[in-house]
Scaffold this active site. Structure first.
Site, PDB file in Angstrom:
ATOM      1  N   GLY A 270      40.187  42.243  48.459  1.00  0.00           N
ATOM      2  CA  GLY A 270      41.506  42.650  47.996  1.00  0.00           C
ATOM      3  C   GLY A 270      41.443  43.164  46.579  1.00  0.00           C
ATOM      4  O   GLY A 270      40.373  43.575  46.115  1.00  0.00           O
TER       5      GLY A 270
ATOM      6  N   GLU B 257      35.268  40.715  47.101  1.00  0.00           N
ATOM      7  CA  GLU B 257      35.084  42.143  47.395  1.00  0.00           C
ATOM      8  C   GLU B 257      36.329  42.844  46.868  1.00  0.00           C
ATOM      9  O   GLU B 257      37.370  42.848  47.523  1.00  0.00           O
ATOM     10  CB  GLU B 257      34.938  42.350  48.912  1.00  0.00           C
ATOM     11  CG  GLU B 257      33.688  41.720  49.507  1.00  0.00           C
ATOM     12  CD  GLU B 257      32.423  42.533  49.242  1.00  0.00           C
ATOM     13  OE1 GLU B 257      32.538  43.722  48.895  1.00  0.00           O
ATOM     14  OE2 GLU B 257      31.327  41.975  49.378  1.00  0.00           O
TER      15      GLU B 257
ATOM     16  N   CYS C  33      38.655  51.454  49.575  1.00  0.00           N
ATOM     17  CA  CYS C  33      38.213  50.866  48.298  1.00  0.00           C
ATOM     18  C   CYS C  33      37.060  51.633  47.664  1.00  0.00           C
ATOM     19  O   CYS C  33      36.905  51.615  46.453  1.00  0.00           O
ATOM     20  CB  CYS C  33      37.803  49.412  48.507  1.00  0.00           C
ATOM     21  SG  CYS C  33      36.513  49.238  49.747  1.00  0.00           S
TER      22      CYS C  33
HETATM   23  P1  NAD Z   1      45.713  42.357  48.038  1.00  0.00           P
HETATM   24  O1  NAD Z   1      44.780  41.724  47.038  1.00  0.00           O
HETATM   25  O2  NAD Z   1      47.105  42.584  47.635  1.00  0.00           O
HETATM   26  O3  NAD Z   1      45.775  41.454  49.374  1.00  0.00           O
HETATM   27  C1  NAD Z   1      44.602  40.944  49.975  1.00  0.00           C
HETATM   28  C2  NAD Z   1      44.922  39.602  50.633  1.00  0.00           C
HETATM   29  O4  NAD Z   1      45.329  38.680  49.629  1.00  0.00           O
HETATM   30  C3  NAD Z   1      46.035  39.671  51.662  1.00  0.00           C
HETATM   31  O5  NAD Z   1      45.654  38.923  52.796  1.00  0.00           O
HETATM   32  C4  NAD Z   1      47.231  39.054  50.947  1.00  0.00           C
HETATM   33  O6  NAD Z   1      48.072  38.364  51.825  1.00  0.00           O
HETATM   34  C5  NAD Z   1      46.585  38.103  49.966  1.00  0.00           C
HETATM   35  N1  NAD Z   1      47.362  37.980  48.728  1.00  0.00           N
HETATM   36  C6  NAD Z   1      48.082  38.947  48.108  1.00  0.00           C
HETATM   37  N2  NAD Z   1      48.646  38.450  46.980  1.00  0.00           N
HETATM   38  C7  NAD Z   1      48.273  37.155  46.887  1.00  0.00           C
HETATM   39  C8  NAD Z   1      48.550  36.110  45.956  1.00  0.00           C
HETATM   40  N3  NAD Z   1      49.314  36.317  44.889  1.00  0.00           N
HETATM   41  N4  NAD Z   1      47.996  34.900  46.175  1.00  0.00           N
HETATM   42  C9  NAD Z   1      47.211  34.681  47.248  1.00  0.00           C
HETATM   43  N5  NAD Z   1      46.931  35.634  48.173  1.00  0.00           N
HETATM   44  C10 NAD Z   1      47.457  36.850  48.011  1.00  0.00           C
HETATM   45  O7  NAD Z   1      44.984  43.683  48.481  1.00  0.00           O
HETATM   46  P2  NAD Z   1      45.510  44.780  49.474  1.00  0.00           P
HETATM   47  O8  NAD Z   1      46.648  45.516  48.842  1.00  0.00           O
HETATM   48  O9  NAD Z   1      45.700  44.187  50.806  1.00  0.00           O
HETATM   49  O10 NAD Z   1      44.237  45.754  49.556  1.00  0.00           O
HETATM   50  C11 NAD Z   1      43.984  46.738  48.617  1.00  0.00           C
HETATM   51  C12 NAD Z   1      42.959  46.283  47.594  1.00  0.00           C
HETATM   52  O11 NAD Z   1      41.817  45.761  48.237  1.00  0.00           O
HETATM   53  C13 NAD Z   1      42.449  47.446  46.743  1.00  0.00           C
HETATM   54  O12 NAD Z   1      42.288  47.010  45.424  1.00  0.00           O
HETATM   55  C14 NAD Z   1      41.116  47.766  47.368  1.00  0.00           C
HETATM   56  O13 NAD Z   1      40.218  48.418  46.529  1.00  0.00           O
HETATM   57  C15 NAD Z   1      40.637  46.403  47.743  1.00  0.00           C
HETATM   58  N6  NAD Z   1      39.662  46.490  48.818  1.00  0.00           N
HETATM   59  C16 NAD Z   1      38.388  46.155  48.554  1.00  0.00           C
HETATM   60  C17 NAD Z   1      37.432  46.263  49.557  1.00  0.00           C
HETATM   61  C18 NAD Z   1      36.008  45.895  49.332  1.00  0.00           C
HETATM   62  O14 NAD Z   1      35.299  45.761  50.310  1.00  0.00           O
HETATM   63  N7  NAD Z   1      35.545  45.718  48.098  1.00  0.00           N
HETATM   64  C19 NAD Z   1      37.803  46.709  50.819  1.00  0.00           C
HETATM   65  C20 NAD Z   1      39.129  47.035  51.035  1.00  0.00           C
HETATM   66  C21 NAD Z   1      40.062  46.918  50.041  1.00  0.00           C
END
Ligand code: NAD
Length: 417
Positions: A151, A173, A207
């Protein structure tokens, strides 16, 4: 007065200068270390005797890869099947029990993962839990033996802080801004095709997508018509009606991206349609470093071009920022590509293409610094989800030989140790 600042600055400067990289330098340092041990053996033995009264000996050893136990996998929405199931493969293969937390934004996939997937697995060892930030926060209060999070870096910090309370190891990640250097010595159409493909794929919500281009003003002039050609070829005269162009996942993300269209000057695209959460494949020029589009991960079909006057300036620009998840360099010159590789740091790197490095199971996938820690894919997934237990087995006999270890110590048995 900070007593450590000077020392730390001196070491950082030495690292940035590249001095520690050549093999000869490393060999020389290790030789120095060996000399230190040889020439100061007596001194060290006396010091150890004073501090700890210490001596050890090892037999043969082996590593036993064992499952951690209960693993939590938290996934994002942008590739909601891949980014849940690929880590799950590693966690299950290593023998863990798993709690899977898909993203609340990709609702339809979340539903299938919660309702259908458990039927295929032993439900006494596997569970899917649903929810957004609040529920995930609650979940994170519990103790897990390993947490694998994908995330954004802001949430990554929350996950790591929660894990720290239980000393739970993590893989993070994360995302960030992936630079894409385009050298003057290049074929603009080839570069444009490849950059456009990987920037606009999945509506730009990847990402490892190239986040911005760094090139000279001359190369920008050659690249712009080539990017227009690539966009028209991929998505037609009216990209909104193309079945090959993705939409933005939510209203919130759409509004954020629409705000970014106001940065710099639109050279290509720039249209949006709220009713469909559509943003046209867009290229921005004349953007300033301080504008939001150059401050945050774009994660949408918008490509800013930033002008630099030289390769060194591009490398400086990259190194002044957080370490990215991926870094791209396009050039007909192998030397230029290798120079970008050697003088920067990033989770992964690809020369003359987009995120192909990520598609190979033979390569680990993960970030470094602000783009994350740890890695997975292929065998690396198995290793990530396994504790590498260091083991030593000794025969119960041969006590006569081993008894030289026992105190009281004499100069003779110290020599044999
Ligand atoms: P996000 O961090 O908002 O959410 C990811 C997960 O975390 C979700 O399941 C969500 O429910 C949970 N979450 C969100 N806020 C939270 C909080 N305050 N406390 C606890 N859990 C929480 O990310 P997103 O918007 O779903 O995805 C986009 C991001 O992910 C981008 O920054 C992207 O670059 C990154 N990403 C990284 C990879 C990688 O492999 N490195 C792959 C895909 C996406």
């Amino acid at each position: 007065m900070d007593p450590f600042a000077d020392t730390l600055r001196r070491l950082r400067e030495a690292f940035s200068s590249g001095r520690t990289r050549p093999a000869e330098f490393r060999a020389a340092q290790l030789k120095g270390l060996r000399c230190f041990l040889r020439e100061n053996k007596q001194l060290l033995q006396e010091a150890l005797a004073q501090d700890l009264h210490k001596a050890t000996q090892l037999d043969s050893a082996f590593i036993r890869k064992e499952p951690f136990g209960l693993v939590l996998i938290i996934a994002p929405w942008n590739y909601p099947v891949n980014l849940t199931l690929v880590p799950l493969v590693g966690a299950l293969a290593a023998g863990n029990c798993v709690v899977l937390k898909p993203s609340e934004f990709s609702r339809s996939t979340e539903k299938i993962l919660a309702e259908v997937l458990p039927r295929y697995l032993d439900q006494s060892c596997f569970a899917v839990v649903l929810g957004g930030p609040q529920e995930t926060g609650q979940l994170l209060e519990h103790k897990f033996d390993y947490i694998f999070f994908t995330g954004n870096p802001r949430v990554g910090r929350i996950v790591m802080a929660a894990a720290a309370k239980h000393l739970t190891p993590v893989t993070l990640e994360l995302g960030g801004k992936n630079p894409c250097y385009v050298d003057d010595d290049c074929d603009p159409q080839t570069v444009a095709n490849r950059v456009a493909l990987f920037r606009y794929f999945n509506g730009g919500q990847t990402c490892v997508a190239p986040d911005y281009v760094l090139c000279s003003p001359d190369t920008q002039e050659r690249l712009l018509p080539a990017l227009q050609t690539a966009i028209t070829r991929f998505y037609g005269e009216d990209p909104q009606s193309s079945p090959s162009l993705g939409r933005i996942i939510s209203e919130k993300h759409f509004q954020r991206l629409r705000g970014l269209l106001g940065c710099g000057r639109v050279a290509i695209g720039g249209q949006s349609d709220e009713s469909e959460r559509y943003i046209a494949p867009t290229v921005l020029v004349d953007v300033r470093e301080t504008e939001p589009v150059m401050q945050e991960e774009i994660f949408g079909p918008i490509l800013p071009i930033v002008n630099v006057r030289s390769l060194d300036e591009a490398i400086d620009f990259i190194n002044r920022r957080e370490k990215p998840l991926a870094l791209y360099a396009f050039s007909n010159s192998n030397r230029v590509v290798k120079q970008v590789l050697a003088q920067t740091s990033s989770g992964g790197f690809c020369g003359n293409d987009g995120f192909m490095h990520m598609t190979l199971a033979s390569l680990p996938f993960g970030g470094v610094g602000a783009s994350g820690m740890g890695s997975y894919h292929g065998k690396f997934s198995f290793d990530t989800f396994s504790h590498h237990r260091a083991c030593l087995l000794r025969r119960p006999g041969l006590e006569k030989i081993y008894s030289i270890r026992y105190p009281p110590y004499s100069p003779r048995n110290l020599r044999l140790l």
